[in-house]
Scaffold this motif. Structure first.
Motif, PDB file in Angstrom:
ATOM      1  N   TYR A  21      81.149  43.333  47.719  1.00  0.00           N
ATOM      2  CA  TYR A  21      81.197  44.173  48.922  1.00  0.00           C
ATOM      3  C   TYR A  21      82.384  43.882  49.828  1.00  0.00           C
ATOM      4  CZ  TYR A  21      76.661  45.966  47.628  1.00  0.00           C
ATOM      5  OH  TYR A  21      75.633  46.566  46.951  1.00  0.00           O
ATOM      6  N   PHE A  22      83.492  43.386  49.282  1.00  0.00           N
ATOM      7  CA  PHE A  22      84.682  43.156  50.090  1.00  0.00           C
ATOM      8  C   PHE A  22      85.292  44.464  50.584  1.00  0.00           C
ATOM      9  CE2 PHE A  22      84.995  39.129  47.519  1.00  0.00           C
ATOM     10  CZ  PHE A  22      84.656  38.299  48.566  1.00  0.00           C
ATOM     11  N   SER A  23      85.060  45.549  49.880  1.00  0.00           N
ATOM     12  CA  SER A  23      85.625  46.845  50.264  1.00  0.00           C
ATOM     13  C   SER A  23      84.760  47.588  51.273  1.00  0.00           C
ATOM     14  CB  SER A  23      85.814  47.716  49.018  1.00  0.00           C
ATOM     15  OG  SER A  23      84.549  48.009  48.438  1.00  0.00           O
ATOM     16  N   TYR A  24      83.643  47.009  51.676  1.00  0.00           N
ATOM     17  CA  TYR A  24      82.721  47.662  52.613  1.00  0.00           C
ATOM     18  C   TYR A  24      83.447  48.000  53.912  1.00  0.00           C
ATOM     19  CZ  TYR A  24      78.662  48.471  55.571  1.00  0.00           C
ATOM     20  OH  TYR A  24      77.744  49.045  56.412  1.00  0.00           O
ATOM     21  N   THR A  25      83.392  49.278  54.291  1.00  0.00           N
ATOM     22  CA  THR A  25      84.033  49.763  55.510  1.00  0.00           C
ATOM     23  C   THR A  25      83.111  50.761  56.179  1.00  0.00           C
ATOM     24  OG1 THR A  25      86.175  49.627  54.386  1.00  0.00           O
ATOM     25  CG2 THR A  25      86.108  50.876  56.419  1.00  0.00           C
ATOM     26  N   VAL A  37      81.956  52.053  50.266  1.00  0.00           N
ATOM     27  CA  VAL A  37      82.087  50.836  49.468  1.00  0.00           C
ATOM     28  C   VAL A  37      82.496  51.233  48.048  1.00  0.00           C
ATOM     29  CG1 VAL A  37      79.657  50.697  48.764  1.00  0.00           C
ATOM     30  CG2 VAL A  37      81.029  48.612  48.895  1.00  0.00           C
ATOM     31  N   CYS A  38      83.406  50.468  47.472  1.00  0.00           N
ATOM     32  CA  CYS A  38      83.852  50.706  46.104  1.00  0.00           C
ATOM     33  C   CYS A  38      82.703  50.398  45.145  1.00  0.00           C
ATOM     34  CB  CYS A  38      85.055  49.824  45.794  1.00  0.00           C
ATOM     35  SG  CYS A  38      85.670  50.010  44.116  1.00  0.00           S
ATOM     36  N   GLN A  39      82.471  51.273  44.185  1.00  0.00           N
ATOM     37  CA  GLN A  39      81.353  51.101  43.260  1.00  0.00           C
ATOM     38  C   GLN A  39      81.552  49.913  42.318  1.00  0.00           C
ATOM     39  OE1 GLN A  39      81.308  55.030  41.624  1.00  0.00           O
ATOM     40  NE2 GLN A  39      80.039  55.838  43.286  1.00  0.00           N
ATOM     41  N   ASN A  40      82.772  49.442  42.144  1.00  0.00           N
ATOM     42  CA  ASN A  40      83.035  48.292  41.270  1.00  0.00           C
ATOM     43  C   ASN A  40      83.144  46.981  42.038  1.00  0.00           C
ATOM     44  OD1 ASN A  40      83.124  49.918  38.976  1.00  0.00           O
ATOM     45  ND2 ASN A  40      85.273  50.408  39.334  1.00  0.00           N
ATOM     46  N   HIS A  69      82.134  59.679  45.346  1.00  0.00           N
ATOM     47  CA  HIS A  69      83.389  60.410  45.199  1.00  0.00           C
ATOM     48  C   HIS A  69      84.510  59.443  44.813  1.00  0.00           C
ATOM     49  CE1 HIS A  69      86.303  63.578  45.791  1.00  0.00           C
ATOM     50  NE2 HIS A  69      86.990  62.812  46.614  1.00  0.00           N
ATOM     51  N   ASP A  70      85.179  59.724  43.701  1.00  0.00           N
ATOM     52  CA  ASP A  70      86.352  58.967  43.246  1.00  0.00           C
ATOM     53  C   ASP A  70      86.120  57.451  43.204  1.00  0.00           C
ATOM     54  OD1 ASP A  70      87.837  61.232  42.802  1.00  0.00           O
ATOM     55  OD2 ASP A  70      88.968  61.112  44.684  1.00  0.00           O
ATOM     56  N   GLY A  71      85.005  57.028  42.669  1.00  0.00           N
ATOM     57  CA  GLY A  71      84.747  55.603  42.507  1.00  0.00           C
ATOM     58  C   GLY A  71      84.202  54.895  43.734  1.00  0.00           C
ATOM     59  N   PHE A  72      83.888  55.642  44.772  1.00  0.00           N
ATOM     60  CA  PHE A  72      83.327  55.068  45.993  1.00  0.00           C
ATOM     61  C   PHE A  72      81.957  55.673  46.261  1.00  0.00           C
ATOM     62  CE2 PHE A  72      87.844  54.425  46.603  1.00  0.00           C
ATOM     63  CZ  PHE A  72      87.908  53.157  47.150  1.00  0.00           C
TER      64      PHE A  72
END
Length: 138
Positions: free
Chosen positions: A72-76, A65-68, A39-42
């Motif tokens: 994996y810094f956006s991993y939550t 996690v952000c697909q870009n 959803h929305d790039g995630f």
């Protein structure tokens, strides 16, 4: 018994990330992936896992996690559960989930917290665990 070491790393000139699971815990720290969606790039995942590496109690988590994000810094991840409105029972084991747009009736039921019928909503089904130390639903 065989020891396991789970490693993941991304490294380049400007970024470093690393995930490691200690071999003492890897065989006991099972993660059940219940569902996943985009959803929305995630990318999102719903999991059932222990509340901590050395715990015997389980809960569900929503992972994002952000697909870009190649490092994996956006991993939550955050715990997710359902509490009974009338009985206060804690339903902590997610069974199924889906992402859909709400129908008109559901949208109107949330008039105080406006929910447009064009928004995506996560619908999930939870069960109460068999016991505090079980990921098995009752």
């Amino acid at each position: 018994t065989r020891g396991y070491q789970i490693n993941f790393s991304v490294q380049n000139q400007h970024q470093h990330s690393y995930i490691s699971v200690n071999s003492n815990y890897a065989s006991d720290y099972r993660i059940k992936y219940v569902d996943g969606f985009s959803h929305d790039g995630f990318s999102y995942f719903l999991t059932v896992q222990k509340t901590a590496v050395d715990s015997q109690s389980y809960h569900s988590r929503l992972v994002r996690v952000c697909q870009n994000d190649r490092a994996y810094f956006s991993y939550t991840e955050l715990p997710i559960a359902c509490y009974g409105h009338d009985d206060g029972i804690h339903h902590n084991v997610v069974q199924a989930a889906t992402l859909h747009k709400p129908g008109q009736n559901l949208s109107q039921a949330f008039t105080q917290d406006f929910m447009p019928t064009t928004d995506d909503v996560l619908f999930a089904v939870f069960a109460q665990s068999e016991s505090e130390d079980s990921s098995v639903p009752k």
